[in-house]
Design a protein around this motif. Structure first.
Motif, PDB file in Angstrom:
ATOM      1  N   ARG A 111       0.833  -1.204   0.000  1.00 55.74           N
ATOM      2  CA  ARG A 111       0.000   0.000   0.000  1.00 55.74           C
ATOM      3  C   ARG A 111       0.867   1.253   0.000  1.00 55.74           C
ATOM      4  NH1 ARG A 111      -3.556  -1.106   5.061  1.00 55.74           N
ATOM      5  NH2 ARG A 111      -3.062   1.075   5.192  1.00 55.74           N
TER       6      ARG A 111
ATOM      7  N   GLU B  77      -3.201   4.295  -6.482  1.00 51.51           N
ATOM      8  CA  GLU B  77      -2.991   3.025  -7.185  1.00 51.51           C
ATOM      9  C   GLU B  77      -1.729   3.070  -8.038  1.00 51.51           C
ATOM     10  OE1 GLU B  77      -4.998   0.391  -6.700  1.00 51.51           O
ATOM     11  OE2 GLU B  77      -6.150   1.642  -5.308  1.00 51.51           O
ATOM     12  N   GLU B  78      -1.204   1.888  -8.344  1.00 53.06           N
ATOM     13  CA  GLU B  78      -0.068   1.795  -9.260  1.00 53.06           C
ATOM     14  C   GLU B  78      -0.460   2.463 -10.578  1.00 53.06           C
ATOM     15  OE1 GLU B  78       3.480  -0.932 -10.568  1.00 53.06           O
ATOM     16  OE2 GLU B  78       2.156  -1.572  -8.974  1.00 53.06           O
TER      17      GLU B  78
END
Length: 154
Positions: A3, A46-47
């Motif tokens: 995370r 997020e990625e």
């Protein structure tokens, strides 16, 4: 990857005194927690997301304050005890904490009751001197205070 969160350490100088803005998490778990519970305004991303844009978005979602990315100074990353990696920027500015507006989250409360309630993601914001902020912050985030201090003394 684990995370990740991005946020902004907002600061101001009042007279000769530096102050930083911290937020207290909302919800019943955090209600009676103080020292070691506060944070910079931040949130997960997020990625593939731009962490700088995520930091600005999260500040607005958690406080109602709209920031420009023009004057952000990167403070780097820290890893919290939970394993979450937090990247932060510093920005000079001001914010009237009485105007705090936070987004909300829903959770079952009380536990196993079958009822859900809405809670603010942030229930309050306050300006603190760095010494006090160091005690209030989630321990790993105190490093951002040192990095801000180094930046300001350059």
């Amino acid at each position: 990857m684990g995370r990740r969160s991005a946020g902004v350490l907002l600061y101001r100088v009042r007279g000769e005194e530096l102050e930083v803005l911290l937020v207290h998490p909302g919800g019943p778990f955090w209600k009676n927690k103080d020292e070691g519970a506060w944070s910079i305004p931040k949130g997960e991303y997020e990625e593939g997301d731009d962490p700088r844009a995520a930091a600005i978005r999260e500040v607005q979602e958690e406080t109602g304050l709209a920031l420009s990315d023009e004057d952000l100074v990167e403070l780097g990353t820290v890893r919290q005890k939970s394993g979450k990696v937090v990247i932060a920027w510093a920005a000079e500015g001001d914010f009237d904490v009485s105007r705090l507006t936070s987004n909300e989250f829903e959770m079952q409360w009380p536990p196993r009751s079958g009822r859900t309630q809405l809670f603010p993601e942030v229930d309050r914001a306050e300006w603190f001197a760095p010494e006090t902020a160091r005690r209030k912050l989630v321990p790993a985030q105190a490093e951002f205070l040192d990095r801000l201090s180094s930046h300001l003394t350059r």
